[in-house]
Design a protein around this motif. Sequence first.
Motif, mmCIF file in Angstrom:
data_model
loop_
_atom_site.group_PDB
_atom_site.id
_atom_site.type_symbol
_atom_site.label_atom_id
_atom_site.label_comp_id
_atom_site.label_asym_id
_atom_site.label_seq_id
_atom_site.Cartn_x
_atom_site.Cartn_y
_atom_site.Cartn_z
ATOM 1 N N ARG A 22 0.860 -1.189 0.000
ATOM 2 C CA ARG A 22 0.000 0.000 0.000
ATOM 3 C C ARG A 22 0.888 1.227 0.000
ATOM 4 O O ARG A 22 1.807 1.330 0.807
ATOM 5 C CB ARG A 22 -0.909 0.013 1.218
ATOM 6 C CG ARG A 22 -1.953 -1.076 1.149
ATOM 7 C CD ARG A 22 -2.941 -0.939 2.255
ATOM 8 N NE ARG A 22 -3.736 -2.164 2.339
ATOM 9 C CZ ARG A 22 -4.969 -2.189 2.761
ATOM 10 N NH1 ARG A 22 -5.575 -1.082 3.137
ATOM 11 N NH2 ARG A 22 -5.635 -3.325 2.817
ATOM 12 N N ASP A 23 0.604 2.150 -0.908
ATOM 13 C CA ASP A 23 1.422 3.355 -0.957
ATOM 14 C C ASP A 23 0.777 4.464 -0.124
ATOM 15 O O ASP A 23 -0.313 4.300 0.433
ATOM 16 C CB ASP A 23 1.709 3.783 -2.401
ATOM 17 C CG ASP A 23 0.504 4.352 -3.127
ATOM 18 O OD1 ASP A 23 -0.570 4.536 -2.504
ATOM 19 O OD2 ASP A 23 0.623 4.633 -4.325
ATOM 20 N N THR A 24 1.448 5.594 -0.040
ATOM 21 C CA THR A 24 0.995 6.699 0.797
ATOM 22 C C THR A 24 -0.263 7.367 0.258
ATOM 23 O O THR A 24 -0.912 8.124 0.981
ATOM 24 C CB THR A 24 2.103 7.767 0.937
ATOM 25 O OG1 THR A 24 2.470 8.226 -0.364
ATOM 26 C CG2 THR A 24 3.315 7.190 1.650
ATOM 27 N N ARG A 25 -0.636 7.077 -0.982
ATOM 28 C CA ARG A 25 -1.825 7.680 -1.583
ATOM 29 C C ARG A 25 -3.048 6.780 -1.476
ATOM 30 O O ARG A 25 -4.082 7.044 -2.067
ATOM 31 C CB ARG A 25 -1.550 8.022 -3.049
ATOM 32 C CG ARG A 25 -0.488 9.110 -3.191
ATOM 33 C CD ARG A 25 -0.087 9.355 -4.606
ATOM 34 N NE ARG A 25 -1.196 9.836 -5.405
ATOM 35 C CZ ARG A 25 -1.128 9.989 -6.721
ATOM 36 N NH1 ARG A 25 -0.015 9.711 -7.364
ATOM 37 N NH2 ARG A 25 -2.169 10.412 -7.394
ATOM 38 N N ARG A 27 -3.293 3.575 -2.435
ATOM 39 C CA ARG A 27 -3.411 2.629 -3.550
ATOM 40 C C ARG A 27 -2.704 1.346 -3.175
ATOM 41 O O ARG A 27 -1.776 1.342 -2.370
ATOM 42 C CB ARG A 27 -2.775 3.201 -4.813
ATOM 43 C CG ARG A 27 -3.340 4.525 -5.252
ATOM 44 C CD ARG A 27 -2.590 5.106 -6.427
ATOM 45 N NE ARG A 27 -1.192 5.358 -6.096
ATOM 46 C CZ ARG A 27 -0.328 5.968 -6.893
ATOM 47 N NH1 ARG A 27 -0.715 6.380 -8.076
ATOM 48 N NH2 ARG A 27 0.919 6.158 -6.529
ATOM 49 N N ALA A 29 -0.290 -1.316 -4.733
ATOM 50 C CA ALA A 29 0.641 -1.315 -5.858
ATOM 51 C C ALA A 29 1.308 -2.675 -6.015
ATOM 52 O O ALA A 29 1.582 -3.361 -5.034
ATOM 53 C CB ALA A 29 1.706 -0.246 -5.655
ATOM 54 N N ARG A 31 4.625 -4.338 -8.318
ATOM 55 C CA ARG A 31 5.797 -3.936 -9.095
ATOM 56 C C ARG A 31 6.246 -5.102 -9.955
ATOM 57 O O ARG A 31 6.392 -6.228 -9.462
ATOM 58 C CB ARG A 31 6.916 -3.509 -8.131
ATOM 59 C CG ARG A 31 8.191 -3.109 -8.818
ATOM 60 C CD ARG A 31 8.052 -1.778 -9.518
ATOM 61 N NE ARG A 31 9.228 -1.593 -10.345
ATOM 62 C CZ ARG A 31 9.213 -1.174 -11.587
ATOM 63 N NH1 ARG A 31 8.101 -0.820 -12.161
ATOM 64 N NH2 ARG A 31 10.324 -1.070 -12.267
ATOM 65 N N SER A 36 4.882 -0.535 -13.014
ATOM 66 C CA SER A 36 4.189 -0.602 -11.726
ATOM 67 C C SER A 36 2.701 -0.452 -11.975
ATOM 68 O O SER A 36 2.283 0.376 -12.790
ATOM 69 C CB SER A 36 4.653 0.535 -10.806
ATOM 70 O OG SER A 36 6.026 0.406 -10.523
ATOM 71 N N PHE A 38 -1.038 0.171 -10.176
ATOM 72 C CA PHE A 38 -1.681 0.725 -8.992
ATOM 73 C C PHE A 38 -3.189 0.485 -9.078
ATOM 74 O O PHE A 38 -3.824 0.869 -10.063
ATOM 75 C CB PHE A 38 -1.418 2.234 -8.888
ATOM 76 C CG PHE A 38 0.037 2.572 -8.815
ATOM 77 C CD1 PHE A 38 0.677 2.642 -7.588
ATOM 78 C CD2 PHE A 38 0.770 2.812 -9.967
ATOM 79 C CE1 PHE A 38 2.033 2.958 -7.510
ATOM 80 C CE2 PHE A 38 2.126 3.127 -9.902
ATOM 81 C CZ PHE A 38 2.752 3.197 -8.668
#
Length: 143
Positions: A22-25, A27, A29, A31, A36, A38
């Motif tokens: 999980r990314d900071t936005r 989403r 993700a 790889r 990548s 999302f």
Amino acid sequence: MIRPDLDRLEQVLEQLQVSSLRDTRGRLATRWQCYSLFFTLDGEGDVYAARTIYDRFFTVDDKAALRGVLDEWNRDTTGLKVYTATDDDGTVIIVSEATMHIGGGVTSEQFAATTTAWLNAAGSFHVWLSQRLALAGLPGEPA
């Protein structure tokens, strides 16, 4: 019928043996070697989307030829649409996107099948793009 969320999506990816984070936005993700992917669910859970950013970088001078290649994909396929985006530094990148409206809910099977299809489409586009860029005389190797 279910209202998918990122936890359910994470479960689907685990079942497919696809690692994610999980990314900071907000989403989820994944790889891959040259791109990548999302996944997002909008705030109300009405739209499920996948956006792929490919590790290929072009100049603004390449943009017209690149758009011609991407138009061919968009004309000949359904579901996954591709376009260019220009970063603040003038670097042109390729992005693909797929969306599904899920406001009324979906079945677990439909959600898993859509996720699988989007993962496969991102990989298929990458292979297709590698071949088409070479034919168009554009940089063919990922950066």
